[in-house]
Design a protein around this motif. Sequence first.
Motif, PDB file in Angstrom:
ATOM      1  N   THR A 293      39.384 -35.563  34.305  1.00  0.00           N
ATOM      2  CA  THR A 293      39.628 -36.151  32.579  1.00  0.00           C
ATOM      3  C   THR A 293      40.189 -37.372  32.311  1.00  0.00           C
ATOM      4  O   THR A 293      41.082 -38.237  33.460  1.00  0.00           O
ATOM      5  CB  THR A 293      40.756 -35.736  31.397  1.00  0.00           C
ATOM      6  OG1 THR A 293      40.643 -33.760  31.962  1.00  0.00           O
ATOM      7  CG2 THR A 293      40.839 -35.977  30.158  1.00  0.00           C
ATOM      8  N   ASP A 294      39.514 -37.981  31.532  1.00  0.00           N
ATOM      9  CA  ASP A 294      39.855 -39.595  31.432  1.00  0.00           C
ATOM     10  C   ASP A 294      41.029 -40.271  31.495  1.00  0.00           C
ATOM     11  O   ASP A 294      41.712 -39.378  30.694  1.00  0.00           O
ATOM     12  CB  ASP A 294      39.128 -40.620  30.522  1.00  0.00           C
ATOM     13  CG  ASP A 294      37.231 -40.376  30.665  1.00  0.00           C
ATOM     14  OD1 ASP A 294      37.169 -40.207  31.998  1.00  0.00           O
ATOM     15  OD2 ASP A 294      36.771 -40.443  29.586  1.00  0.00           O
ATOM     16  N   THR A 295      41.843 -41.272  32.499  1.00  0.00           N
ATOM     17  CA  THR A 295      43.020 -41.214  32.051  1.00  0.00           C
ATOM     18  C   THR A 295      43.560 -42.230  31.324  1.00  0.00           C
ATOM     19  O   THR A 295      42.920 -42.900  32.257  1.00  0.00           O
ATOM     20  CB  THR A 295      43.894 -40.909  33.737  1.00  0.00           C
ATOM     21  OG1 THR A 295      43.324 -39.211  34.059  1.00  0.00           O
ATOM     22  CG2 THR A 295      45.393 -40.646  33.246  1.00  0.00           C
ATOM     23  N   LEU A 296      44.542 -42.833  31.069  1.00  0.00           N
ATOM     24  CA  LEU A 296      45.087 -44.047  30.309  1.00  0.00           C
ATOM     25  C   LEU A 296      46.432 -43.773  31.032  1.00  0.00           C
ATOM     26  O   LEU A 296      46.956 -43.992  30.328  1.00  0.00           O
ATOM     27  CB  LEU A 296      45.047 -44.274  29.001  1.00  0.00           C
ATOM     28  CG  LEU A 296      45.100 -45.961  28.230  1.00  0.00           C
ATOM     29  CD1 LEU A 296      44.074 -46.959  29.693  1.00  0.00           C
ATOM     30  CD2 LEU A 296      44.912 -46.369  27.422  1.00  0.00           C
ATOM     31  N   LEU A 297      47.290 -45.125  31.451  1.00  0.00           N
ATOM     32  CA  LEU A 297      48.490 -45.249  31.757  1.00  0.00           C
ATOM     33  C   LEU A 297      49.361 -46.393  31.164  1.00  0.00           C
ATOM     34  O   LEU A 297      48.244 -47.780  31.532  1.00  0.00           O
ATOM     35  CB  LEU A 297      48.442 -44.484  33.483  1.00  0.00           C
ATOM     36  CG  LEU A 297      49.947 -44.947  33.801  1.00  0.00           C
ATOM     37  CD1 LEU A 297      51.220 -44.256  33.135  1.00  0.00           C
ATOM     38  CD2 LEU A 297      50.212 -45.434  35.673  1.00  0.00           C
ATOM     39  N   HIS A 298      50.203 -46.880  30.348  1.00  0.00           N
ATOM     40  CA  HIS A 298      50.462 -47.291  30.300  1.00  0.00           C
ATOM     41  C   HIS A 298      51.782 -47.772  30.887  1.00  0.00           C
ATOM     42  O   HIS A 298      52.766 -46.832  31.200  1.00  0.00           O
ATOM     43  CB  HIS A 298      50.739 -48.417  28.778  1.00  0.00           C
ATOM     44  CG  HIS A 298      49.881 -48.428  28.059  1.00  0.00           C
ATOM     45  ND1 HIS A 298      49.115 -49.268  27.613  1.00  0.00           N
ATOM     46  CD2 HIS A 298      48.619 -47.377  27.097  1.00  0.00           C
ATOM     47  CE1 HIS A 298      47.634 -49.121  26.713  1.00  0.00           C
ATOM     48  NE2 HIS A 298      47.718 -47.936  26.965  1.00  0.00           N
ATOM     49  N   VAL A 306      46.728 -49.068  33.992  1.00  0.00           N
ATOM     50  CA  VAL A 306      45.523 -48.411  34.687  1.00  0.00           C
ATOM     51  C   VAL A 306      44.834 -47.609  33.876  1.00  0.00           C
ATOM     52  O   VAL A 306      45.526 -46.693  33.200  1.00  0.00           O
ATOM     53  CB  VAL A 306      46.044 -47.435  35.864  1.00  0.00           C
ATOM     54  CG1 VAL A 306      45.005 -47.331  36.986  1.00  0.00           C
ATOM     55  CG2 VAL A 306      47.016 -48.606  36.383  1.00  0.00           C
ATOM     56  N   SER A 307      43.339 -47.631  33.907  1.00  0.00           N
ATOM     57  CA  SER A 307      42.438 -46.622  33.711  1.00  0.00           C
ATOM     58  C   SER A 307      41.759 -46.385  34.567  1.00  0.00           C
ATOM     59  O   SER A 307      40.929 -46.789  35.656  1.00  0.00           O
ATOM     60  CB  SER A 307      41.814 -47.320  32.527  1.00  0.00           C
ATOM     61  OG  SER A 307      40.526 -46.349  31.864  1.00  0.00           O
ATOM     62  N   LEU A 308      41.749 -44.455  34.780  1.00  0.00           N
ATOM     63  CA  LEU A 308      40.730 -44.159  35.671  1.00  0.00           C
ATOM     64  C   LEU A 308      39.946 -43.444  34.665  1.00  0.00           C
ATOM     65  O   LEU A 308      39.887 -42.347  33.791  1.00  0.00           O
ATOM     66  CB  LEU A 308      41.870 -43.252  36.485  1.00  0.00           C
ATOM     67  CG  LEU A 308      42.422 -43.160  37.385  1.00  0.00           C
ATOM     68  CD1 LEU A 308      43.667 -43.678  36.851  1.00  0.00           C
ATOM     69  CD2 LEU A 308      43.083 -42.414  38.610  1.00  0.00           C
ATOM     70  N   ASP A 309      38.316 -43.202  35.773  1.00  0.00           N
ATOM     71  CA  ASP A 309      37.595 -42.767  34.197  1.00  0.00           C
ATOM     72  C   ASP A 309      37.286 -41.279  35.035  1.00  0.00           C
ATOM     73  O   ASP A 309      37.349 -40.840  36.273  1.00  0.00           O
ATOM     74  CB  ASP A 309      35.938 -42.855  34.668  1.00  0.00           C
ATOM     75  CG  ASP A 309      36.081 -44.192  34.200  1.00  0.00           C
ATOM     76  OD1 ASP A 309      36.501 -44.890  32.857  1.00  0.00           O
ATOM     77  OD2 ASP A 309      35.263 -45.346  34.328  1.00  0.00           O
ATOM     78  N   LYS A 310      36.617 -40.386  34.520  1.00  0.00           N
ATOM     79  CA  LYS A 310      36.661 -39.065  34.724  1.00  0.00           C
ATOM     80  C   LYS A 310      35.430 -38.873  35.960  1.00  0.00           C
ATOM     81  O   LYS A 310      34.590 -39.498  35.881  1.00  0.00           O
ATOM     82  CB  LYS A 310      35.968 -38.354  34.002  1.00  0.00           C
ATOM     83  CG  LYS A 310      35.101 -36.405  34.079  1.00  0.00           C
ATOM     84  CD  LYS A 310      35.498 -35.698  32.692  1.00  0.00           C
ATOM     85  CE  LYS A 310      34.735 -34.169  33.561  1.00  0.00           C
ATOM     86  NZ  LYS A 310      34.047 -33.144  32.365  1.00  0.00           N
ATOM     87  N   GLY A 311      35.751 -38.386  37.255  1.00  0.00           N
ATOM     88  CA  GLY A 311      34.900 -38.339  38.682  1.00  0.00           C
ATOM     89  C   GLY A 311      35.492 -39.173  39.498  1.00  0.00           C
ATOM     90  O   GLY A 311      35.191 -39.097  40.327  1.00  0.00           O
TER      91      GLY A 311
END
Length: 470
Positions: A293-298, A306-311
């Motif tokens: 799942t696309d993930t966004l951490l502040h 930090v932003s992580l794309d699915k995959g």
Amino acid sequence: MRIQLIILACLIGLVGICAMPACASVADVVQGSTVFVGEEGLVLQSGVLAANDTQVAWYPSGTTVSGTSVPEITITVSPSSFDVTPVQFKGRTGAWYSYPNGVAETTPHLAFLVNQPEAMVKLWVYTSEGGEYGTGYKTIKGVKLGFRMETNMFAIFNRPGVSAGEPGIDIYVEAPGGSTYSALYDDAAVPHSVPIAGQHPQTSYAYVPVESGATCVWDTGNSEYGAGNYIFYAYADVNGLKDAVGKISGDRFTLLATATDSAGATPTPEVPNLIVGTGTVTLDTTTGGIVQTDTLLHDEENMAYVSLDKGTQAFNEKAQALKSLSIIMVAMGDSMTLVPLPDGQTPLSIYRISPEDSSFSPSAELGILISDDSLSHNLYWWNELMGKWSAVDAETDNDDGYLKGDLTKSGYYMMTYPAGSVTESTAEPTILPEPTATTVPTASPTPTQSPVGILVVMAGCAACALLKKR
């Protein structure tokens, strides 16, 4: 005389037993076999190492391997008990060569291949047309089910001499009443209890075998199975991989009593399009570290993300699936600054991204809000091994006012501006809008000090530089 003949016969039989070759097993590795990060207690057979070699070596991709090329790492191995430890083999997949005599040969002596273990288990529905995945299928009591395994660990079970009774991939089913099944009843005239543990897939995808006289592995019409929510998952309980890989992702489904029933109040939860966290976020990763799942951490101050794309493939320091990620601002006045600083650069902000030694492939994105009016900014990562700051490819996004860079490793990241640079007034940067996805509530991590290169408190210097600049 008769007694002597009996004794002689026994001695001959004993000699024959002693002369028999040792049985091969799932732990036996021959030359060119694939081994997996996390395997333990492997036995390297004759021929894996070249004559008089006791080491194996790994070379970065693109290296022409020869007796004069320098390996990135060499490891002394014990053929009778060989462990593919994450510390030594993490990130070093592919060919490993016998060293040093093996690489001096005209054709370098390949010892074995290393791969990162990956696996999934999926529900399979047997239909009149053949079969299909159980995802989205309306499972009504009486449906014929089985399991499909998708894994690169099939190479383990293709090693010479692996027997059916040896450890393998264990599948489990949790029933609504709390029972856990490692065997299921099929639809034969006299139902078999079909084991779903100890599976030995020999191709990249394989099915739990159907017994003779049956058409499925799991007949849900059997009175043993009531309607309700079922969960299935697996473990690779072979050569120590159970701890290294962890639980292999499966799924859950609702078995309906009749075709007119609905799934009830507890259907399979809908997967969110975006997971958001502040300070710390739990990652939705499967075996192999693949982010689902696309993930966004502040951070807590909402000054970096930090932003992580699915995959994205995310691993911790043990080359296991990364389960959580944290970001925290390192206060300039409270922290010990990692030195030496990059030449000609003045620090503006530092962030710690943990857990340490985690990796991301392809890279995640780190964004840090630009809070001053310098004409240019740079991003650096603290290279603990080299004891210095290494430049990170980063660009300023003029649309939202963030400096954005590639994040391939966790650790300390520092945004700087060139010392003595000319500044001019700029528009106040736009803050990223809050996403609409459900926030994952987590506690803020406790910061820890880095044990490497901490020499000088830069609070005064940094403060003076910022005051003078502003």
